[in-house]
Design a protein around this motif. Structure first.
Motif, PDB file in Angstrom:
ATOM      1  N   THR A 122      -0.613  -3.219   4.866  1.00  0.00           N
ATOM      2  CA  THR A 122      -1.205  -2.611   3.618  1.00  0.00           C
ATOM      3  C   THR A 122      -0.106  -3.051   2.429  1.00  0.00           C
ATOM      4  O   THR A 122      -0.571  -3.287   1.275  1.00  0.00           O
ATOM      5  N   PHE A 160      -3.219   4.400   1.102  1.00  0.00           N
ATOM      6  CA  PHE A 160      -3.630   4.135   0.035  1.00  0.00           C
ATOM      7  C   PHE A 160      -4.416   5.086  -0.663  1.00  0.00           C
ATOM      8  O   PHE A 160      -4.931   6.287  -0.218  1.00  0.00           O
ATOM      9  N   TYR A 217      -9.657  -6.587  -5.408  1.00  0.00           N
ATOM     10  CA  TYR A 217      -8.628  -6.353  -4.628  1.00  0.00           C
ATOM     11  C   TYR A 217      -7.977  -5.120  -4.466  1.00  0.00           C
ATOM     12  O   TYR A 217      -7.984  -4.421  -5.776  1.00  0.00           O
ATOM     13  N   PRO A 218      -7.225  -4.581  -3.505  1.00  0.00           N
ATOM     14  CA  PRO A 218      -6.556  -3.611  -3.817  1.00  0.00           C
ATOM     15  C   PRO A 218      -5.604  -3.733  -5.019  1.00  0.00           C
ATOM     16  O   PRO A 218      -4.900  -4.929  -5.063  1.00  0.00           O
ATOM     17  N   TYR A 255     -16.756   8.085  -3.141  1.00  0.00           N
ATOM     18  CA  TYR A 255     -16.115   9.026  -2.511  1.00  0.00           C
ATOM     19  C   TYR A 255     -15.253  10.081  -3.583  1.00  0.00           C
ATOM     20  O   TYR A 255     -15.024  11.167  -3.359  1.00  0.00           O
ATOM     21  N   PHE A 276      -2.034  -7.449   2.397  1.00  0.00           N
ATOM     22  CA  PHE A 276      -3.098  -7.314   1.422  1.00  0.00           C
ATOM     23  C   PHE A 276      -2.934  -7.626  -0.030  1.00  0.00           C
ATOM     24  O   PHE A 276      -3.632  -8.502  -0.426  1.00  0.00           O
ATOM     25  N   PRO A 277      -1.773  -7.294  -0.488  1.00  0.00           N
ATOM     26  CA  PRO A 277      -1.425  -7.625  -2.058  1.00  0.00           C
ATOM     27  C   PRO A 277      -1.397  -9.241  -1.954  1.00  0.00           C
ATOM     28  O   PRO A 277      -1.948  -9.856  -3.208  1.00  0.00           O
ATOM     29  N   GLN A 301      -1.125   1.741  -3.071  1.00  0.00           N
ATOM     30  CA  GLN A 301      -2.309   0.669  -3.201  1.00  0.00           C
ATOM     31  C   GLN A 301      -3.553   1.506  -3.376  1.00  0.00           C
ATOM     32  O   GLN A 301      -3.980   2.289  -2.605  1.00  0.00           O
ATOM     33  N   TYR A 339      -7.831   1.226  -3.598  1.00  0.00           N
ATOM     34  CA  TYR A 339      -9.014   0.673  -3.520  1.00  0.00           C
ATOM     35  C   TYR A 339     -10.142   1.477  -4.292  1.00  0.00           C
ATOM     36  O   TYR A 339     -10.193   2.686  -4.520  1.00  0.00           O
TER      37      TYR A 339
END
Lengths: 502, 502
Positions: A247, B14, B28-29, B51, A251-252, B44, B46
């Motif tokens: 994470t 996240f 992207y995140p 939700y 990811f970044p 981070q 999303y």
């Protein structure tokens, strides 16, 4: 801590702070975050014994102006004690060419667990793995450290496992393999993840049939009875640092170095006490591994690392130029898995599941070499696997009588797009990447009912015949799907004559 | 933006955020910072369409608990729109092996200037330069982009410059070279930096004699009269992105890749309109370049890059196993420079200054090859350089009559440590790194008066004779100095007989 703002005569983006404000000396610039009112900003700080007093933080006029601050204001200052940490030094040493041993990896792991690794350094840790090849010793040490970041489970019996590195859409094989193995008496407490970039992770798909959020005690109790389960495992404390590193670092940057990836998988297997496992490496365009040679190299590396960790592993390279089965998205995949367990599954799904289950039977010594697959197929065709799957569903708190028809009925009324053949021919090229993006645009996996149903995967079609169908969360999602279909061309339907050149 | 906290059923570090909260899609995140009361944390995020609703941010129970939050609380959420930026993509493409052209470099430069590069990506930009070799084309493009990040000054006449890559303590040669060149009529609007890791940067040393914070107009006016100046240049907008990248990426990791370093120097020279320059490359143990071969490679690379940028450059590898001159620290160095201009300087300082000034005279075509150094020495010995230095000091707003004695009188009363020879012999090894650390521990450059005066650099000494003296800011600083001397051994004084082995 609360510090009072002081203007310092330095045109710099950094802060000065009195060393007496810190319990221990920080010799390197350290990263601070300064908050006031409802805002904040990060700043690099240098220590001084003079320019600012204890209780003060010094900032340049330009910084003060930029953030609309006033000298004398009390701000909140936080440090993560990052830049002088041993973990940081180890990461930089690695960047400069040093080797990391188990103790070093433990320090770095602890740094990530304690949120003491700065984004710069987590990036450096990742990139050292991208730009240089980690040795087997280092990957082994990393896997062991990662495993030690959480709980190590002991099932007091040989544990079996199957793991797919992912990348191919529709890969619901876990829902077949687990009950096949468990029906034969093998212990397979399977933990699976939710989708991160795919249209449905195994946890997403299984959650359509039964709750997947079982804690460790519940999993232990369950597999005593059923031998198998398919749970998310997120409450089991399995190598938690792996998810943190992914994470925070991977990811970044969108980079997933092989050493991290391998250590991550193996750490989770160590934590689950896995003794025997089969690794599924889908090989195909648009997946993670696009040629067999690379797949073979990865497979050998994995098997060799697993062996160092006491895990007997075999890897299978699997054909992945097209999706597995005919469905993509949680509900559609769950329904298809139930059909396959009932003997009505698409060949690609049944074949793949039996091949991989067969490898595990052979590893377990239950069959001779080459006899695992028919053994698995027998269990599937006998209905024992479906029976076992219903036990597992019930054990996890789901309805054991759930049927694929019942699941598909829920799709009625959803916005649908039907993709029809633009001419006579057959769907000769499927684009995995495009299918994944379309399914996600449709709403999968968040909307469990969203996804793609393929109606004609290889068979010849007539112009106007339906090739696939997309179920979407909303009309606006469907609009997005339409755009992606036009842009990404998920399938090419053509006749034998591709083009006429005059 | 203000968002309301919602607990989401995901055990993840996240956040989830509704895509309608963002003006444009982020696929992207993305990195968010959540603030509430006087604290904040990074997370981070999303995107989701379901939700959490518009106006909400979703966090897991564990995150909410960890930060002592409550569902329904309003928090402040900020994004830097980083992870979808083109600059980020270019950096990742570079990590994956792509080449960067001028336009790409411009985009990255702009990203840094707008604070849109995440720490992960600035680290990746730096490490791509550490792990892979940038081409000459790329370094050239980088230098041009960096220069374009600020103002390009045009002095409407050939501009001369001298630049030292640093690393050797006591290197106050700029205070001799600038007046020597200016006295001969060459235009040298010299900008110098404050110390970052050294005991005194040229701006620190010059600030003892005169203010160095002149803006561009003041510098232009001044050099019309004096031809030379020694200013910090920080208000002149010279390639400001260079300092940003160094502060944000290089400092935190303690890595200074050659390509970045070269592009940074050259960008500043482009911005100052430099036409001719000499690069001083100190070569010695404990400096940046520890052998001549590396120095030569760096020199050739620099000269070749400078030529591409229209700058005629020559580099001098200079002996740097010992400090330059006898003093380290702003006031002590300023006093020594004045002495040297008055013909009473230590040989190493005078020699080095005349050698490098001589190279520039030769580049300017004012003397033939090999005749630059004596020409420079003549100017120095004639007193013209001292006269010019006093003009410059006056022009910058200092007292033109300032004397070295006057400066040294200010040292009276400071806590002093006298290092005496432990036995008969001579100081045969000086440790540059140790001297720098000791001078900094003593308080330099923050305390302009703190530093080291060497009394016997090479000459033989008797036991108990004073070898060097440290002036410190405080008694506690002196204690630290004492500890460092014991630990780092700044000098080894020994007789010819090093050791007796029986």
């Amino acid at each position: 801590m609360k510090l009072t703002l002081k203007e310092i005569p330095l045109d710099s983006p950094f802060a000065l702070i009195n060393e007496q404000n810190f319990p221990k000396a920080i010799t390197y610039p350290c990263q601070l975050r300064i908050s006031f009112d409802s805002t904040y900003f990060p700043v690099q700080a240098y220590l001084t014994s003079k320019y600012v007093d204890k209780g003060e933080i010094g900032l340049s006029e330009s910084v003060i102006k930029r953030y609309g601050l006033l000298e004398g204001t009390e701000v909140d200052v936080q440090t993560r004690r990052t830049f002088d940490s041993v973990a940081h030094r180890l990461i930089i040493d690695k960047v400069k060419g040093n080797m990391l041993n188990k103790e070093d990896m433990d320090t770095i792991t602890k740094g990530f667990m304690n949120a003491e690794i700065s984004p710069s350094h987590s990036s450096a840790f990742l990139l050292s793995q991208h730009f240089t090849e980690f040795s087997l010793d280092e990957i082994e040490a990393m896997a062991r450290s990662f495993a030690d970041s959480g709980k190590i489970h002991d099932f007091s019996a040989p544990v079996f496992d199957k793991h797919s590195i992912g990348g191919v859409p529709g890969n619901k094989i876990t829902l077949l393999i687990v009950p096949i193995l468990a029906a034969a008496g093998l212990l397979i407490p399977k933990t699976s993840t939710y989708a991160i970039t795919s249209a449905s992770g195994t946890a997403d798909t299984m959650s359509v049939l039964a709750p997947v959020e079982l804690n460790a005690d519940e999993v232990f109790d369950l597999v005593k009875k059923t031998k198998g389960c398919i749970v998310s495992g997120r409450d089991m404390g399995i190598a938690p640092v792996v998810d943190k590193i992914i994470t925070e670092a991977a990811f970044p940057l969108g980079i997933d170095p092989e050493s991290l990836f391998l250590a991550g998988i193996l750490a989770k297997k160590l934590a689950m006490g896995v003794d025997f496992m089969c690794l599924d490496i889908p090989v195909g365009t648009g997946t993670k591994v696009d040629n067999e040679e690379d797949g073979r190299t990865l497979a050998r590396l994995f098997v060799s690392l697993a062996s160092r960790l006491g895990i007997k592993a075999e890897a299978g390279l699997t054909y992945a130029n097209v999706p597995v089965g005919h469905s993509i998205g949680p509900a559609l995949e769950a329904a298809e898995a139930l059909d396959a367990l009932a003997g009505k599954g698409p060949t690609s799904l049944v074949e793949k599941s039996c091949e991989l289950a067969g490898i595990i039977f052979e590893l377990a010594g239950m069959t001779g070499r080459g006899l695992g697959k028919p053994f698995a197929a027998d269990i599937l065709h006998s209905g024992k696997a479906l029976k076992k799957m219903r036990e597992i569903i019930e054990g996890q708190g789901g309805d054991p009588k759930i049927s694929s028809d019942e699941i598909r009925e829920k799709l009625v009324g959803k916005p649908v797009l039907s993709y029809q053949a633009p001419g006579d021919g057959w769907p000769h090229t499927w684009n995995n990447y495009a299918l994944k993006e379309i399914a996600r645009a449709a709403g999968a996996p968040g909307d469990r009912l969203a996804g793609i149903q393929i109606l004609s995967k290889k068979e010849s079609v007539r112009k106007g015949e339906e090739v696939f169908r997309v179920y979407a969360s909303s009309d606006s999602a469907l609009d997005e799907v339409r755009g992606l279909i036009a842009k990404l061309r998920p399938v090419i339907v053509e006749s034998v004559l591709l083009e006429r050149v005059a």
